[in-house]
Design a protein around this motif. Structure first.
Motif, PDB file in Angstrom:
ATOM      1  N   SER A 110      41.502  46.123  43.006  1.00 47.24           N
ATOM      2  CA  SER A 110      40.968  44.763  42.977  1.00 47.24           C
ATOM      3  C   SER A 110      41.817  43.887  42.078  1.00 47.24           C
ATOM      4  O   SER A 110      42.668  44.365  41.331  1.00 47.24           O
ATOM      5  N   GLY A 154      36.600  36.503  39.216  1.00 50.02           N
ATOM      6  CA  GLY A 154      36.327  37.156  40.469  1.00 50.02           C
ATOM      7  C   GLY A 154      34.869  37.068  40.747  1.00 50.02           C
ATOM      8  O   GLY A 154      34.321  37.751  41.592  1.00 50.02           O
ATOM      9  N   GLU A 188      36.206  41.722  49.014  1.00 48.48           N
ATOM     10  CA  GLU A 188      37.348  42.424  48.432  1.00 48.48           C
ATOM     11  C   GLU A 188      37.118  43.934  48.484  1.00 48.48           C
ATOM     12  O   GLU A 188      38.009  44.712  48.817  1.00 48.48           O
ATOM     13  N   ARG A 191      30.599  39.997  41.216  1.00 48.81           N
ATOM     14  CA  ARG A 191      31.460  40.724  42.140  1.00 48.81           C
ATOM     15  C   ARG A 191      30.822  42.061  42.480  1.00 48.81           C
ATOM     16  O   ARG A 191      29.843  42.472  41.864  1.00 48.81           O
TER      17      ARG A 191
END
Ligand code: C2O
Ligand code: CU
Length: 517
Positions: free
Chosen positions: A361, A16, A184, A152
């Motif tokens: 997530s 991610g 996200e 992230r």
């Protein structure tokens, strides 16, 4: 050994960390040529966005306590105002607010009378941008940082990293938060603005003239006699009867906290060091060791205006033993009960309350069976020898990397930290807890095991560990063995791993590891 390497693209998709389309123009010279460039498309469009910041470490005076101002060292920021959030009446540096995919161009000016350099704790950056102690600069000089934000969304932080002087420099005020956001996260509609509160927890001691006192013992570290939040002395915060996002950082030199709400409601944790969990988890209390972060969903909507609530650190046995007592500073020993923060509930000012998402997530964890050394993990034994913490019997040497400290770019590995102190150690202590930090990576905690002698103390804290998300710092209790899954991407070069008890680190409980292509 069966090498199952994971591709760069796969790694970033899974981690991610993401991303594609990041135009890593600036940082790309550092990226190993062995892999395809980052610009593989995974949906993100290059922002072409850059944050230009000037960060100066300098002496300052802050009004922390009634009476005389306190002399501190402080990072002061200038430049791109959207990326800089100053905390008034605090010694902490500005909060750097950055977006994944953004390029950070930052000039560090050292104006303190001591060599220093800045480390971006938790971020994946080229090795010469990481604040390694061999890159320190003296007073009056500057260091130019430039790298893309690959991580992230999450709560990261920055602090000095000169060898042997990190403890005092951080103590006198050099530290700040670095908050990364991404798509996200934005899609979740978590509490934002004034309802997204940073909470940097640090213990300090003051003399009668309101000046900071730093007396650390090398075995246990520094312990203050009061807790400051966000570099401000204790006061009551007014919070509305609605949900908040609280971003906790234990920015203390050595103190571990066992954090709990005074009314015993559970802690709802939504993120750890490397960002959001897959889903929220509840804990009776939260154990936070130096360097670690956690984010809480704190819903005050069930409280009446006027009601008070405290965040406290519950007592526990840190097992430091007689030696610590004898050599310790004037502060309260590790494990003392302490007040952290008082809250007073005020009416909500309207608007619809955000709802806690049940799915937060996609953390994109790797699989343990993909580790190249799954049958023969890399073991790092933590010990105290002659008053100094050691890693596999070694202490820090500026440019030294031992044969067993080399890893390959793109490899996923299992590392085991083994805290060899156990049971009735020197003069009645049961050993030293070590919050172990690895630079340049986010890892996953696969498992923990503790020996029998240390089990009782351990179990009074272990329900507060949150091993469900990405981590870069993990507490390793005396007699405990912690198993990690860690991948090395995307940069080659020399990075650090060390104990984040800053006095242990300064004493040499730190080593280099090398990522080789
Ligand atoms: Cu937060 Cu090497 O450090
Ligand atoms: Cu340590």
């Amino acid at each position: 050994m069966n090498k199952s390497r994971f591709s760069r693209r796969e790694f970033f998709r899974l981690a991610g960390v993401g991303v594609g389309g990041l135009l890593l123009a600036a940082g790309s010279r550092k990226v190993s040529a062995a892999y395809a460039p980052f610009s593989v498309t995974t949906g993100l469009t290059p922002t072409g966005d850059e944050a230009a910041i000037d960060l100066t470490a300098r002496a300052a005076r802050v009004n922390l306590l009634p009476g005389a101002a306190t002399r501190v060292w402080q990072y002061q920021g200038q430049g791109d105002s959207a990326s800089l959030q100053t905390i008034p009446d605090s010694y902490l540096g500005p909060i750097l607010r950055l977006k994944q995919g953004q390029n950070l161009r930052l000039r560090f000016n050292n104006n303190i009378p001591d060599a220093s350099i800045v480390h971006w704790h938790g971020l994946s950056v080229p090795h010469d941008m990481d604040g390694h102690p061999h890159t320190v600069i003296p007073q009056g000089q500057g260091y130019d940082y430039e790298f893309p934000i690959l991580n992230r969304a999450g709560t990261y932080w920055y602090h000095p990293h000169p060898h042997g002087r990190t403890g005092p420099q951080a103590y006198y005020g050099l530290a700040g938060l670095l908050i990364v956001s991404d798509e996200e996260e934005r899609a979740l509609g978590l509490p934002s603005g004034e309802f997204d509160l940073p909470l940097v927890i640090q213990d300090r001691s003051f003399d009668r003239d309101n000046q900071l006192v730093y007396v650390a013992d090398p075995m246990n570290g520094f312990f203050g006699d009061q807790v400051l939040v966000n570099g401000q002395s204790r006061h009551t915060w007014k919070v509305q009867a609605r949900p908040y996002r609280l971003r906790l950082l234990n920015g203390s030199n050595a103190r571990i906290y066992k954090l709990a709400w005074s009314d015993n409601q559970a802690m709802t944790v939504i993120a750890t060091d490397g960002g959001l969990l897959e889903k929220p988890v509840k804990r009776p209390y939260l154990t936070l060791a130096p360097g670690e972060r956690a984010e809480l969903w704190a819903d005050f909507s069930a409280y009446q205006p006027g009601q008070k609530l405290r965040l406290e650190s519950l007592p526990f046995s840190a097992g430091d033993g007689m030696m610590g007592m004898m050599m310790g500073s004037s502060g309260l020993p590790n494990g003392s009960a302490m007040d952290v923060l008082s809250l007073q509930i005020v009416p909500a000012t309207g608007g619809e309350n955000p709802v806690l998402p049940q799915r937060l997530s996609d953390p994109g964890f790797h699989a343990e069976q993909d580790a190249v050394n799954r049958n023969d993990p890399r073991r790092i034994t933590l010990a105290m020898q002659h008053m100094t913490g050691t890693l596999n019997g070694r202490t820090f040497m500026m440019n030294e990397v031992a044969a067993d400290e080399k890893v390959r770019l793109g490899d996923l590995e299992i590392w085991e930290f083994i805290n060899s102190e156990s049971g009735m150690g020197m003069m009645g202590g049961s050993g030293h807890p070590h919050p172990m930090h690895i630079h340049g990576v986010q890892f996953r905690v696969l498992g923990r095991q503790v020996n029998r002698q240390n089990r009782a103390d351990y179990e009074a804290l272990s329900a507060g560990f949150v091993d469900d998300g990405w981590k870069d710092t993990v507490l390793v209790w005396p007699g405990e063995q912690v198993r990690l899954l860690v991948g090395f991407q995307p940069y080659t070069g020399m990075y650090l791993y060390h104990c984040h008890n800053l006095e242990h680190e300064d004493g040499g409980m730190m080593r280099n590891y090398q990522v080789e292509s």
